[in-house]
Design a protein around this motif. Structure first.
Motif, mmCIF file in Angstrom:
data_model
loop_
_atom_site.group_PDB
_atom_site.id
_atom_site.type_symbol
_atom_site.label_atom_id
_atom_site.label_comp_id
_atom_site.label_asym_id
_atom_site.label_seq_id
_atom_site.Cartn_x
_atom_site.Cartn_y
_atom_site.Cartn_z
ATOM 1 N N THR A 167 17.602 -2.878 21.479
ATOM 2 C CA THR A 167 18.032 -2.043 20.569
ATOM 3 C C THR A 167 18.990 -0.521 21.259
ATOM 4 O O THR A 167 18.192 0.063 21.620
ATOM 5 C CB THR A 167 17.363 -1.684 19.848
ATOM 6 O OG1 THR A 167 17.070 -2.850 18.967
ATOM 7 C CG2 THR A 167 17.684 -0.736 19.062
ATOM 8 N N ALA A 168 19.862 -0.056 21.368
ATOM 9 C CA ALA A 168 20.668 0.362 22.314
ATOM 10 C C ALA A 168 22.317 0.753 21.770
ATOM 11 O O ALA A 168 22.423 -0.360 20.963
ATOM 12 C CB ALA A 168 20.898 0.381 23.489
ATOM 13 N N ALA A 169 22.705 1.899 21.893
ATOM 14 C CA ALA A 169 23.939 2.229 21.292
ATOM 15 C C ALA A 169 24.839 1.011 22.052
ATOM 16 O O ALA A 169 25.111 0.842 23.547
ATOM 17 C CB ALA A 169 24.668 3.223 21.591
ATOM 18 N N HIS A 170 25.907 0.590 21.053
ATOM 19 C CA HIS A 170 26.891 -0.035 21.938
ATOM 20 C C HIS A 170 27.811 0.033 23.631
ATOM 21 O O HIS A 170 28.041 1.709 23.556
ATOM 22 C CB HIS A 170 28.335 -0.205 21.123
ATOM 23 C CG HIS A 170 29.468 -1.033 21.569
ATOM 24 N ND1 HIS A 170 30.795 -1.026 21.461
ATOM 25 C CD2 HIS A 170 29.581 -2.723 22.070
ATOM 26 C CE1 HIS A 170 31.683 -1.844 21.868
ATOM 27 N NE2 HIS A 170 30.382 -2.822 22.233
ATOM 28 N N HIS A 171 27.823 -0.337 24.261
ATOM 29 C CA HIS A 171 28.295 -0.324 25.718
ATOM 30 C C HIS A 171 27.203 1.360 25.883
ATOM 31 O O HIS A 171 27.740 1.913 26.411
ATOM 32 C CB HIS A 171 29.790 0.604 25.540
ATOM 33 C CG HIS A 171 31.189 -0.243 25.525
ATOM 34 N ND1 HIS A 171 32.081 -1.231 26.659
ATOM 35 C CD2 HIS A 171 30.978 -1.037 24.633
ATOM 36 C CE1 HIS A 171 32.034 -1.768 26.160
ATOM 37 N NE2 HIS A 171 32.235 -1.234 25.129
ATOM 38 N N TYR A 172 26.168 0.776 25.999
ATOM 39 C CA TYR A 172 25.015 2.455 26.114
ATOM 40 C C TYR A 172 25.417 3.622 25.408
ATOM 41 O O TYR A 172 25.581 4.715 26.825
ATOM 42 C CB TYR A 172 24.443 2.043 27.201
ATOM 43 C CG TYR A 172 23.153 1.078 27.478
ATOM 44 C CD1 TYR A 172 22.259 1.179 27.288
ATOM 45 C CD2 TYR A 172 23.968 -0.644 27.341
ATOM 46 C CE1 TYR A 172 21.413 -0.069 27.444
ATOM 47 C CE2 TYR A 172 23.088 -1.080 27.016
ATOM 48 C CZ TYR A 172 21.647 -0.897 26.964
ATOM 49 O OH TYR A 172 20.802 -2.186 26.853
ATOM 50 N N CYS A 173 26.630 3.943 25.152
ATOM 51 C CA CYS A 173 27.157 5.059 24.743
ATOM 52 C C CYS A 173 26.424 6.559 24.345
ATOM 53 O O CYS A 173 24.989 6.529 23.642
ATOM 54 C CB CYS A 173 28.380 5.134 23.401
ATOM 55 S SG CYS A 173 29.236 4.450 23.999
ATOM 56 N N LYS A 174 26.568 7.679 25.283
ATOM 57 C CA LYS A 174 25.551 8.726 24.759
ATOM 58 C C LYS A 174 25.878 9.482 23.300
ATOM 59 O O LYS A 174 26.941 9.431 22.099
ATOM 60 C CB LYS A 174 26.225 9.778 25.153
ATOM 61 C CG LYS A 174 25.683 9.711 27.352
ATOM 62 C CD LYS A 174 26.023 10.991 28.415
ATOM 63 C CE LYS A 174 26.268 10.931 29.032
ATOM 64 N NZ LYS A 174 26.016 11.882 30.324
ATOM 65 N N THR A 175 25.150 9.482 22.651
ATOM 66 C CA THR A 175 24.422 10.370 20.886
ATOM 67 C C THR A 175 25.459 10.985 20.971
ATOM 68 O O THR A 175 26.796 10.873 19.595
ATOM 69 C CB THR A 175 23.380 10.827 20.793
ATOM 70 O OG1 THR A 175 22.912 11.813 21.615
ATOM 71 C CG2 THR A 175 22.149 9.536 21.446
ATOM 72 N N ASP A 176 26.564 11.679 21.702
ATOM 73 C CA ASP A 176 28.153 12.743 21.301
ATOM 74 C C ASP A 176 29.137 12.182 21.554
ATOM 75 O O ASP A 176 30.000 13.080 20.925
ATOM 76 C CB ASP A 176 27.729 14.391 22.211
ATOM 77 C CG ASP A 176 27.927 13.425 23.675
ATOM 78 O OD1 ASP A 176 27.921 12.923 23.844
ATOM 79 O OD2 ASP A 176 28.435 15.235 24.109
#
Length: 302
Positions: A210-219
């Motif tokens: 579980t993580a952001a697509h492409h491990y993008c930063k939250t901003d």
């Protein structure tokens, strides 16, 4: 030598004759085609069907990708189709600097096209001698994200076209190569189906867990949380559903098509077990000799 080359050429011609290109949807602005592969021998009963969706970040790729997988299935008693679909992200940014709503819309186009292809086969099930209770879907990368959302999105809420799928229709199962879903809560006790996953746990594009697509930063403008193969597999086990996972330890996104290209029999074995009602709950960890920070976070590289 010449005789061998002739026989190979003849075999390829015969193989090509077993494939037919068909239009599964057409309107004033759009035509969508698929390649259908059928078994050589006349079956004793109706055929199970696999629909394959290629990868390419919703901006590239073509249906010929993994055509060998469809050919392999046809040799093992399946009808198998690989489809073209709307590449909505072509010319757009699909990474961290993209636009979130556009990324979701790309998923939506792919899913709706897959629903249209499914509807086409249901409407022509007698023509192709198909068993409508044994329709499976599969895909790699963007294609895997497509099949996961096609299986679990609300078809009325998310529809873009009149796909004519019956309200009670469910796929018989799915195969996901390095795929992910936006929300685990889309998968319920009522709609869950058997699932086969394979994924490199060092994948930096589509998260294994579980993580952001492409491990993008939250901003990031393109920030999108995704639940990958490992998360969905464990969620399925918690629901006591059939699920199988191959983890390529240390592997990256290059493993998104691995079993479709190199070890198709593992998928066939899964499908055949599902079709006879066998319960499957299995996790196989495959060492690749690779290692990175992402993969070792799951403790499989020790």
């Amino acid at each position: 030598m010449k005789k061998v080359l002739f026989l190979l050429l003849f075999a390829n011609v015969l193989s090509a004759q077993k494939m037919q290109t068909l239009t599964y949807f057409k309107n004033d602005t759009l035509q969508l085609d698929l390649d259908l592969y059928m078994p050589d021998k006349k079956p004793s009963g109706k055929l199970p069907l696999m629909i394959f969706v290629h990868g390419g970040g919703f901006s590239g790729g073509q249906r010929l990708q993994n055509a060998s997988f469809c050919q392999y299935l046809a040799q093992h008693g399946f009808a198998a189709a690989t489809i073209s679909y709307t590449l909505y992200m072509k010319g757009k940014k699909f990474s961290c600097d993209g636009i979130l709503t556009e990324k979701v819309k790309a998923f939506k186009f792919g899913v709706n096209d897959l629903w249209l292809a499914t509807s086409y086969f249901l409407q022509n099930k007698e023509k192709f001698n198909l068993d409508d209770s044994k329709i499976f879907i599969s895909g790699s990368s963007a294609g895997a994200e497509t099949v996961l959302h096609a299986a679990y999105w609300d078809r009325n809420l998310m529809k873009m076209y009149e796909h004519n799928l019956p309200p009670d229709f469910k796929y018989a199962g799915l195969v996901s190569g390095a795929g992910a879903i936006m929300d685990l809560n889309l998968i319920t006790d009522k709609n869950i189906i058997p699932m086969f996953f394979f994924h490199g746990n060092g994948d930096g594009t589509v998260p294994y867990g579980t993580a952001a697509h492409h491990y993008c930063k939250t901003d990031a403008s393109g920030w999108l949380m995704l639940f990958g193969s490992y998360s969905i597999y464990n969620y399925a086990l918690a629901k006591n559903a059939s699920a199988e996972l191959y983890t390529y330890c240390g592997g990256g996104h290059e493993y998104s098509g691995w079993l479709f290209e190199k070890e198709q029999q593992k998928i066939v074995d899964f499908l055949e077990k599902i079709m006879v009602g066998e319960k499957i709950q299995s996790h196989t960890i495959v060492k690749t000799g690779k290692k990175n920070e992402l993969s070792c976070a799951y403790g499989f590289c020790d």
